[in-house]
Every structure is written in structure tokens, then in C-alpha cells.
Design a protein around this motif. Structure first.
Motif, PDB file in Angstrom:
ATOM      1  N   ALA A 137       0.831  -1.206   0.000  1.00 46.59           N
ATOM      2  CA  ALA A 137       0.000   0.000   0.000  1.00 46.59           C
ATOM      3  C   ALA A 137       0.863   1.252   0.000  1.00 46.59           C
ATOM      4  O   ALA A 137       0.466   2.298  -0.470  1.00 46.59           O
ATOM      5  N   ASP A 138       2.079   1.133   0.541  1.00 49.23           N
ATOM      6  CA  ASP A 138       2.935   2.313   0.635  1.00 49.23           C
ATOM      7  C   ASP A 138       4.199   2.129  -0.205  1.00 49.23           C
ATOM      8  O   ASP A 138       5.239   1.715   0.277  1.00 49.23           O
ATOM      9  N   THR A 139       4.064   2.451  -1.468  1.00 40.63           N
ATOM     10  CA  THR A 139       5.181   2.243  -2.384  1.00 40.63           C
ATOM     11  C   THR A 139       6.060   3.494  -2.459  1.00 40.63           C
ATOM     12  O   THR A 139       5.672   4.566  -2.010  1.00 40.63           O
ATOM     13  N   ILE A 140       7.240   3.310  -3.050  1.00 42.00           N
ATOM     14  CA  ILE A 140       8.157   4.439  -3.210  1.00 42.00           C
ATOM     15  C   ILE A 140       8.317   4.824  -4.680  1.00 42.00           C
ATOM     16  O   ILE A 140       8.298   5.988  -5.041  1.00 42.00           O
ATOM     17  N   HIS A 141       8.477   3.803  -5.533  1.00 45.04           N
ATOM     18  CA  HIS A 141       8.838   4.071  -6.930  1.00 45.04           C
ATOM     19  C   HIS A 141       7.692   3.890  -7.913  1.00 45.04           C
ATOM     20  O   HIS A 141       7.809   4.221  -9.078  1.00 45.04           O
TER      21      HIS A 141
END
Ligand code: ADP
Ligand code: MG
Length: 684
Positions: A137-141
Motif C-alpha cells: 500500500a505504501d510504495t516508493i517508486h
């Protein structure tokens, strides 16, 4: 939990090597890294199915690896994978990315983000160099608006992003402005800088970036105001300036000056003469639009200085301008000894032999600054200060300057359009003189946008304009670059050398219509010859780069052509247009463009209608989208990174906020502390 002042080694995932790479770029603390804002963002927040994925726009796919192969083409390692979702499948390629091989296990699912393109041969959609990230749910890229950082950080985009995500996710609340508890009647909240930086690096939506950036801009403006306030105290404490008194027996302005001064010029001179009498050094800004007649004001002040038995120094940003000032001032003040000092090899030898024993006006480029110890100027004038750039920071602009036992009076001249009230709010340490009336009733320069198909006709028209008048007339052609660019996207942008060759062919050889080429790549001696011919009106058409933007005065210039006009900001265009019609004659500005971009042409059309420099600067600001805010445009004066000199509202807010800080109503912990002080003593 991280604090802004913690060193980067304390951040999870930052090892000694990475910390060293960043330290090389003067990035040591968490705050240093947070201030490396993204250059831009890519919106990968649209998670789409393979079947529905559009070509040419950034997207994120959620898919499963169904096939992987790894091979070499020449020396290039290529990783190929087929990914599948419920709507179809797609081939992905990565170059030199063998590290992904172990990650892309068949049957496992990931987010894949990138921009789809079409394979020419097969017509199939494919995805190259996709960012791959575990489904979460909490991606970076992937699956979000993704920040893109400057390559200059010499780190992989992925690494910068990973570190910054770690930081912003664990940043302690950080309030730089707080309401002092004694004034508890006020309820207001100042945004938490931890949130501000989170938005700047990982925005939920791009519009939020503007407000966050404005918060940083406010912080920056507060620092500018605070610094100026301290500087003002410093200037007020000095007393080693040499008192300059214009002679009682001679007229304030010598009769050799071939014109009567305007009211504004006289007022400026009165203000300057009052300052110059003091032991406290003057620190004055003379502001006036292009052509408002700043040079003569500086000339008269220098004349008084030499009359009082001291030397003066005038520093111009370019050699051409220095030489032109030399011409003008020698004409206006025939009995003023003037020493020209420029950076060219020829005059360096002159410098070695220069006699510093007599009071003189020393005039030149920053070469003059290297001789300040010898010159011992009682008055130091900077022309077009904002053009010196950060590298050649002008001593005396910030801290008072001490040379041996004396402190020169400093006069700075600028045409950067900043409303007076804003100047005063920001720069408490400067006094301000303004020239608003133009010495010539300058008729507005007729400005036209000339599309590609009309350009041949325009060149003919220009020749007629410049050759049929009774008095000699000149024209200027400005090209954005010196040489044709190798970069394909600039292929159509005119270069000065090329345009010069084309025009020579077009016009043929005509003794009454001579062309000249001037650009920064010429040797100093060549430049001097070209300019001498231009000033002597042996040349009718000067093809050049934006070098002429810097204050060159050609009174006979009637027509200016700006090629690839869409590449210039409105403020630059305004400066260029100010080059023609300076003797009050009818004048023309032709904007050549091949751009088909409607925003660009709309902007240029606006420029054709508007002749007020301040208004143009404001329009420039309003029309900039969030994307452009990240450009590195030079605003002039100090090097503001986040704020803009034209943002009237924000500057007003900053001033009011600063007053409240001074009154003790608000407490402030500055975010920006100036790293290096401007040197007190001239470097020699
Ligand atoms: P800028 O403010 O852009 O530096 P300049 O000092 O180069 O402007 O002046 C522009 C032109 O106006 C010059 O040719 C200058 O000689 C002329 N000029 C300046 N003051 C006056 C005046 N009071 N009356 C007539 N011409 C003037
Ligand atoms: Mg000037």
C-alpha cells in the motif's frame, strides 16, 4: 525518529560510502538532503490493466511474471520478462539490470511502472526500464507520484528516493515558527516542516507541491530579511569611509556633459552626495529600467570622488560594457583621468604598469576587483550587479567592505524590475534611488511576432528600414546560441554563426550594409574590433548572442530581431527590446519563432502588447506552472532558490511575519542559516 540536524549516517540504509558521496557535495545532515528537492515528478499513480494501458504516458501495472530470459546483445546485457494480468500480457526489457534477475521469480507479482511504447517492427506494446516494486500500500517508486532528482547527486534515482522516503516517514515534528505562549489570544497554526518536506518529496497530488514550496519560500524570505537587518546594523557601525565633497567652486555636473539631467537623475545625485559626505560608507542601489540613464549618475559620482582627491572604481559585468562606459565617460568628463582595466591579455600588461599613485576612475570587469588594494577606491560602483552571478559575488554588496584602512562607498546599479516597496522590505541595509522617467521620450518599440513563412520578407524589410533613413541606423539580430547545437531537439534553433553566414549570403556584399558577428567565443581583441566598428557605425547589422542584453548602448539601433524568441523569458526579451530606439527614434522588435506551441506564442503575443518591465516580470511569474518553478532561472540580486522577487504577496507576508517575530509575538527557528559569510576584506 529523525531530526533535521541529524547526520545522514544515522539514517537507516545509509552506509559510510553513501554518506561520503553525499558529503562530497556538501550534503551532511538530514536537512541538507531534504533541501535537494525533486527536479520534477512523474505521475505513476494511475494503476491500470495491461489491456487498458495507454502508450506514451507514465503508468503503473500490477502484474505477475510469467517468463524471464537474460541474454547479451553485443556487450549489452538484456533482461526480458513477460508479465501478465487478467487482461493480457506484455513484454518488458531492462538493459544492464542483471540484479533484477533474482527478483523477477516466475509466478511472483509486482508493480511495474514506466511509459509504454510501441515496437516499430511488430506494432506490439512494450515497456523498457520499468521500475519494479513489491505490491504494497505504501510504495516508493511505483503506484504514486514519484519524485525525480538531479543526476548531479551522483546517486541512482532509486537510492535517493528510498533514503528520502525513510527520512520523511520518520521525521519528528518540526515547527520553525511557533506562536509565543505569552500571546495566547492568537490561535494560528504554522505548517509543520516535516509535513512540508513530505509533500515536496512524496506528494499525494502535484497541486499540494505549490503550497509546500511557498512555505519554504517564506522561510527563505524571512532569512533574507533577517540577514539584511543584521547587515544594516553592521553598515551603521562603520566609520572608515572617505568623505567625498563635490567642489564648491565648480558646477555639480560639469558642462562637458552633453545633456541636461532629468529630475530623477538630479534627485539620485542629491541623495548620493548626501551619503558621500559621511564617514559611514554609503550602500545605495540605483535602480532604473534599461535606458533610464544610470551611467551618467555613476559618472558624476566618480567625478566628485576624483575631484575630492580619491580614486573611484566602476565594475561592469562584461568587457564590452566596460569599454562602452569608457567611451561614454571620457566624452562626458574629458578632464577625468580614467584607467580602463579589463581581463584581456593586452590590458593585463597595462595593469602591471598601471600607475596607482594618482586619483583616477578605474573602470573594467572584475579584473578591477583584483586590484582594489592598490586602487584604494573611496567609491566602488557595480553596474548591472545581478549579472555577475553567484560565482563572482560582489564584495561590498552584503557586508561592508574594508580595504586596508578604508571602506569604500558602494553604489550598485540594476535594471532588475523589483517594486520599490519590496526592495525596502527585503533589503534594509540598502538605500534606494530610483530613475523612473526616461531621458528620451522613448516611443514604445513596435513589436511583432514573425512566423517562419514571413521571415524572408522580414529580412528584406529590415534592410530597407536601415538603409533608407536620413541618419545612420543600425540593427541587432540576437540568436540564443553561438554554434549550431548537436542536440537534436535544438536543431531548429538558430545559432549566431549560422545566421550570420546565411544573412551574408542573403544580403550579398554591399558597402552601405555591412554585417558583423559578435559572441562570447571571440577573442577579447576581436570583440573590441567588432564593437569599435559598431560604435563607429561602420556596421549596420550586428548578429550576436544575448551578450547584448547586458546594458550595451547603441543609440542608432532601430530594429532588433530576436530569433527563437520562445526560448527567452519575458524579462530577458524586455531587456533586449530596450536596446533599440534609445535616442527616441521610431523602433521595431521582431520576434522570430518557429514554435507551434500555443502557450509559447500566446506569451509572445502578450509581450508584443505590453511595454512595462514590471508588468512583464509579473506576467512571467503568473504564467509559470508548478513544473517551471523548479527551473534554475536567475532572478537577480542574491541567489534565491525557492522564493521569487516578483511574488509581491509572499514578500509582504514575510515582512509582516518578520515584524511579529521582532515584536516577540512569534518565535522563529530559522531553517536557512547562511552557510558562508560574504568576505569582509577584498581578496587579493
Ligand atoms: P542605463 O540606465 O540602461 O544604464 P544609460 O546610462 O546607458 O542607461 O543611458 C541610456 C542613454 O541615454 C545613453 O545614450 C545616455 O547617454 C543617454 N542619457 C542619459 N541621461 C540622459 C539625459 N538626461 N538626457 C539625454 N540623454 C541621456
Ligand atoms: Mg547601463
Amino acid at each position: 525518529v529523525y531530526r533535521s540536524t541529524d547526520t545522514l549516517q544515522t539514517v537507516r540504509g545509509v552506509g559510510p560510502q553513501l554518506a561520503a558521496t553525499l558529503a562530497d557535495q556538501d550534503i551532511h545532515t538530514i536537512q541538507d538532503l531534504l533541501l535537494q528537492l525533486p527536479l520534477r515528478y512523474e505521475d505513476r499513480s494511475h494503476i491500470v490493466t495491461i489491456a487498458a494501458a495507454p502508450v506514451g504516458e507514465p503508468v503503473t501495472l500490477s502484474a505477475t511474471v510469467s517468463k524471464v530470459s537474460h541474454f547479451y546483445r553485443g556487450r549489452r546485457s538484456i533482461l526480458q520478462a513477460v508479465i501478465t494480468d487478467e487482461t493480457g500480457s506484455l513484454t518488458c526489457y531492462w538493459f544492464n539490470a542483471s540484479y533484477l534477475k533474482s527478483k523477477l521469480q516466475i509466478g511472483s507479482s509486482f508493480f511495474f511502472a514506466g511509459t509504454l511504447n510501441i515496437q516499430a517492427k511488430t506494432g506490439k506494446k512494450l515497456l523498457t526500464q520499468a521500475a519494479v516494486e513489491a505490491l504494497s500500500a505504501d510504495t516508493i517508486h511505483t503506484g504514486r507520484i514519484v519524485p525525480l532528482y538531479s543526476q548531479a547527486l551522483s546517486l541512482k534515482q532509486g537510492s535517493v528516493r528510498r533514503i528520502l522516503k525513510e527520512i520523511v516517514d520518520h521525521l519528528a515534528p518540526w515547527n520553525s515558527v511557533t506562536v509565543a505562549s505569552t500571546t495566547s489570544t492568537i490561535t494560528e497554526t504554522w505548517s509543520d516542516l516535516a509535513e512540508v518536506f513530505k509533500t515536496l518529496h512524496f506528494p499525494e497530488e502535484e497541486t499540494a507541491v505549490i503550497a509546500a514550496r511557498e512555505r519554504l519560500a517564506l522561510e527563505e524570505l524571512l532569512s533574507v530579511i533577517a540577514k539584511a537587518t543584521v547587515l544594516k546594523q553592521h553598515w551603521n557601525q562603520q566609520n572608515k569611509a572617505l568623505p567625498i565633497k563635490p567642489s564648491d567652486t565648480q558646477p555639480l555636473v560639469p558642462p562637458s556633459v552633453p545633456f541636461a539631467l532629468t529630475g530623477d537623475q538630479q534627485t539620485a545625485l542629491t541623495e548620493i552626495s548626501t551619503d558621500l559626505k559621511n564617514r559611514q560608507p554609503m550602500n545605495r542601489l540605483l535602480f532604473g529600467d534599461v535606458g533610464s540613464g544610470k551611467t551618467i549618475v555613476a559618472g558624476v559620482a566618480a567625478y566628485w570622488t576624483v575631484q575630492s582627491g580619491f580614486s573611484a572604481a566602476l565594475v561592469a559585468p562584461t568587457q564590452i560594457l566596460a569599454e562602452q562606459h569608457y567611451q561614454t565617460l571620457s566624452r562626458c568628463f574629458p578632464d577625468l583621468p580614467i584607467q580602463l582595466m579589463t581581463g584581456s591579455a593586452k590590458s593585463k600588461t597595462v595593469t602591471n604598469k598601471t600607475d596607482f599613485s594618482q586619483p583616477k576612475l578605474y573602470l573594467g570587469t572584475h579584473a578591477v576587483l583584483n586590484q582594489l588594494e592598490k586602487i584604494q577606491p573611496a567609491l566602488l560602483v557595480y553596474d548591472e550587479q545581478h549579472r555577475f552571478g553567484v560565482k563572482h559575488r560582489s564584495p561590498g554588496w552584503g557586508e561592508p567592505l574594508t580595504i586596508g584602512s578604508i571602506q569604500p562607498h558602494v553604489l550598485t546599479m540594476s535594471a532588475t524590475p523589483i517594486p520599490r516597496t519590496l526592495m525596502l522590505s527585503l533589503f534594509a541595509h540598502l538605500s534606494l534611488s530610483t530613475l523612473t522617467e526616461s531621458p528620451h521620450i522613448k516611443q514604445p518599440t513596435k513589436t511583432w511576432l514573425v512566423p517562419a513563412h514571413k521571415q524572408p520578407e522580414a529580412w528584406e524589410w529590415i534592410k530597407t528600414q536601415l538603409t533608407t533613413g536620413e541618419t545612420p541606423e543600425q540593427g541587432i539580430v540576437v540568436c540564443p546560441f553561438i554554434n549550431p547545437s548537436a542536440k537534436e531537439n535544438l536543431e531548429n534553433v538558430a545559432a549566431a554563426t549560422e545566421t550570420f553566414a546565411e544573412l551574408k549570403q542573403l544580403y550579398g556584399s554591399d558597402p552601405n550594409f555591412k554585417l558583423a558577428l559578435l559572441h562570447g567565443g571571440l577573442k577579447p581583441a576581436e570583440k573590441t574590433t567588432v564593437m569599435a566598428d559598431v560604435f563607429a557605425q561602420k556596421t549596420q547589422l550586428l548578429v550576436t548572442t544575448p551578450i547584448v542584453e547586458v546594458g550595451v548602448d547603441l543609440p542608432a539601433a532601430k530594429v532588433i530581431v530576436i530569433t527563437a524568441a520562445e526560448r527567452f523569458g519575458l524579462a530577458s526579451l524586455h531587456q533586449l527590446r530596450g536596446r533599440v530606439g534609445r535616442a527616441g527614434q521610431k523602433s521595431f522588435c521582431l520576434l522570430f519563432t518557429t514554435s507551434k506551441n500555443s502557450t509559447a506564442t500566446e506569451r509572445l503575443n502578450l509581450f508584443c502588447q505590453e511595454h512595462n518591465g514590471l508588468k512583464l516580470a509579473e506576467i512571467d511569474l503568473q504564467r509559470r506552472g508548478a513544473g517551471d518553478l523548479f527551473g534554475t532561472a536567475q532572478h537577480g540580486f542574491d541567489d534565491l532558490t525557492f522564493a521569487s522577487w516578483t511574488n509581491v504577496e509572499l514578500i509582504t507576508t514575510a515582512r509582516k511575519t518578520y515584524q511579529r517575530i521582532q515584536a516577540g509575538e512569534l518565535a522563529w527557528q530559522p531553517l536557512f542559516v547562511p552557510k558562508a559569510q560574504i568576505p569582509h576584506v577584498a581578496a587579493n
